[in-house]
Design a protein around this motif. Sequence first.
Motif, PDB file in Angstrom:
ATOM      1  N   GLY A 171     -87.978   4.448 -23.117  1.00 10.50           N
ATOM      2  CA  GLY A 171     -87.613   5.259 -21.967  1.00 10.50           C
ATOM      3  C   GLY A 171     -88.248   6.638 -22.021  1.00 10.50           C
ATOM      4  O   GLY A 171     -88.812   7.127 -21.035  1.00 10.50           O
ATOM      5  N   THR A 184     -92.830   3.276 -13.815  1.00  9.15           N
ATOM      6  CA  THR A 184     -92.000   2.664 -14.860  1.00  9.15           C
ATOM      7  C   THR A 184     -91.633   1.224 -14.499  1.00  9.15           C
ATOM      8  O   THR A 184     -91.429   0.393 -15.386  1.00  9.15           O
ATOM      9  CB  THR A 184     -90.721   3.481 -15.098  1.00  9.15           C
ATOM     10  N   LEU A 198     -82.119  11.473 -23.998  1.00 10.07           N
ATOM     11  CA  LEU A 198     -82.301  10.142 -24.586  1.00 10.07           C
ATOM     12  C   LEU A 198     -82.306  10.214 -26.113  1.00 10.07           C
ATOM     13  O   LEU A 198     -81.744   9.344 -26.799  1.00 10.07           O
ATOM     14  CB  LEU A 198     -83.603   9.518 -24.086  1.00 10.07           C
ATOM     15  N   GLY A 251     -84.254   0.973 -21.005  1.00 10.55           N
ATOM     16  CA  GLY A 251     -84.646   2.362 -21.186  1.00 10.55           C
ATOM     17  C   GLY A 251     -85.660   2.827 -20.157  1.00 10.55           C
ATOM     18  O   GLY A 251     -85.550   3.937 -19.615  1.00 10.55           O
ATOM     19  N   GLN A 252     -86.652   1.994 -19.850  1.00 11.42           N
ATOM     20  CA  GLN A 252     -87.676   2.365 -18.876  1.00 11.42           C
ATOM     21  C   GLN A 252     -87.097   2.479 -17.468  1.00 11.42           C
ATOM     22  O   GLN A 252     -87.448   3.397 -16.713  1.00 11.42           O
ATOM     23  CB  GLN A 252     -88.815   1.349 -18.913  1.00 11.42           C
ATOM     24  N   ALA A 258     -84.837   5.640 -17.476  1.00  8.45           N
ATOM     25  CA  ALA A 258     -85.667   6.845 -17.546  1.00  8.45           C
ATOM     26  C   ALA A 258     -86.428   7.069 -16.246  1.00  8.45           C
ATOM     27  O   ALA A 258     -86.549   8.211 -15.771  1.00  8.45           O
ATOM     28  CB  ALA A 258     -86.645   6.733 -18.714  1.00  8.45           C
TER      29      ALA A 258
END
Length: 406
Positions: free
Chosen positions: A235, A48, A378, A358-359, A362
């Motif tokens: 994410g 990610t 999420l 979000g990435q 996550a």
Amino acid sequence: MTPKPRLWTRDFTIITLGTVVSMLGNAVSGFAISLLVLDYTGSVFLYTLYMVVYNLPKVVMPLVAGPYLDTYSRKRAIYTLDFVSSALYLGIFLLLRADLFSYGPFLALCFVIGCIDSTYSVAYESLYPTLIPEGCFSKAYSISSLIYPFAVIMVPVASFVYESVGLEPLFAFNAATFFIAACFETRIRGGDTHVRSEHGSMLSEFREGIEYLKGEPGLMVITVYFFFSMLVGSGASALWLPFFRGEPSLGLNAYVLVMAANVIGRFVGGIVHYRVHYKPQHKFAIALTVYASICFLEGGFVFVPRDVMLVMCFISGFLAVNSYNIRISATQSYVPDSRRARFNGVFLMFTTLGSVIGQLVAGALGEALPIRSVIAGLQVISLASVAAIMWRGRRFVKPIYNREVQ
């Protein structure tokens, strides 16, 4: 009788063909790079992190590019960036052939590519509406929405090539597609009616764009909502490949099938939107219903058997492309051409910032918690943002969405 406007003019055909060619290359290399990084690192977080580094320039570059592209040639920027991208992908191909892959330098290359892609996105999204004949806006964006699903059909091919002969041929293919797309784009004649002989400073142009957005509460609500939508969407989708790879009953083939179902749904949805004319007064209600429905579909598909996953992802893709067409055609026809690049730049900055956050979140949560639970959690946040932002701001958004866009 007034003659029916013709969509497929010379310039619109050229920009569409160029987009198809370059997206084919992007779909192939993007999927292959993801597999390469995941296999090389064996870490969900490092996987990610690569996505974050690629997207990070999109937070800053649109703010710089927007004012510039509202005064200078967007057409020249597009084909120049495609020529540069072709050279970069050719360079990556040569590095891989020489067996010089290393995670650190590769992140640096991803950062440079992210700078190019973010500038290109603002230029393309601002030029594209100017090449659409009057009376053809809705149909043109329906065609645009079909290109991405068509390009993603190449993903199974990329998977086969990656596992059979390696990554290098895919980057050579990508270099060729960007070069061909750039050659197409040099033949565009129109589109740069916004170009001015006198220009203010970059700072003053940027301030003018911010002031415009402040005076448009509907555009502001849309931008803030899509910040959260992209935070959740990016994410969750960043965890899909690790989730499928980590589930013995699923694996890479199931991932490809499920993503293909989503793409087919988008393709069918684009065709429907091209042929069906939604009544203007219903567009906001349709979009709002889609935003909420996708939260349930994409939060729940990881809990069901594979065959049910296919159905849910097909429906999600079908719905998503229709709400996308409503939003993009409404906003791009609403914003004046002289301010379009600045609005697109600010919008891209906020949505990319949401993607990056979000990435990162996550990826970190995916290392410590069950991925299935993270994806569902999420989507709960996404559903809350639909109610708290888009529904509460409906009186500002409806005048933009509920317009007759030809």
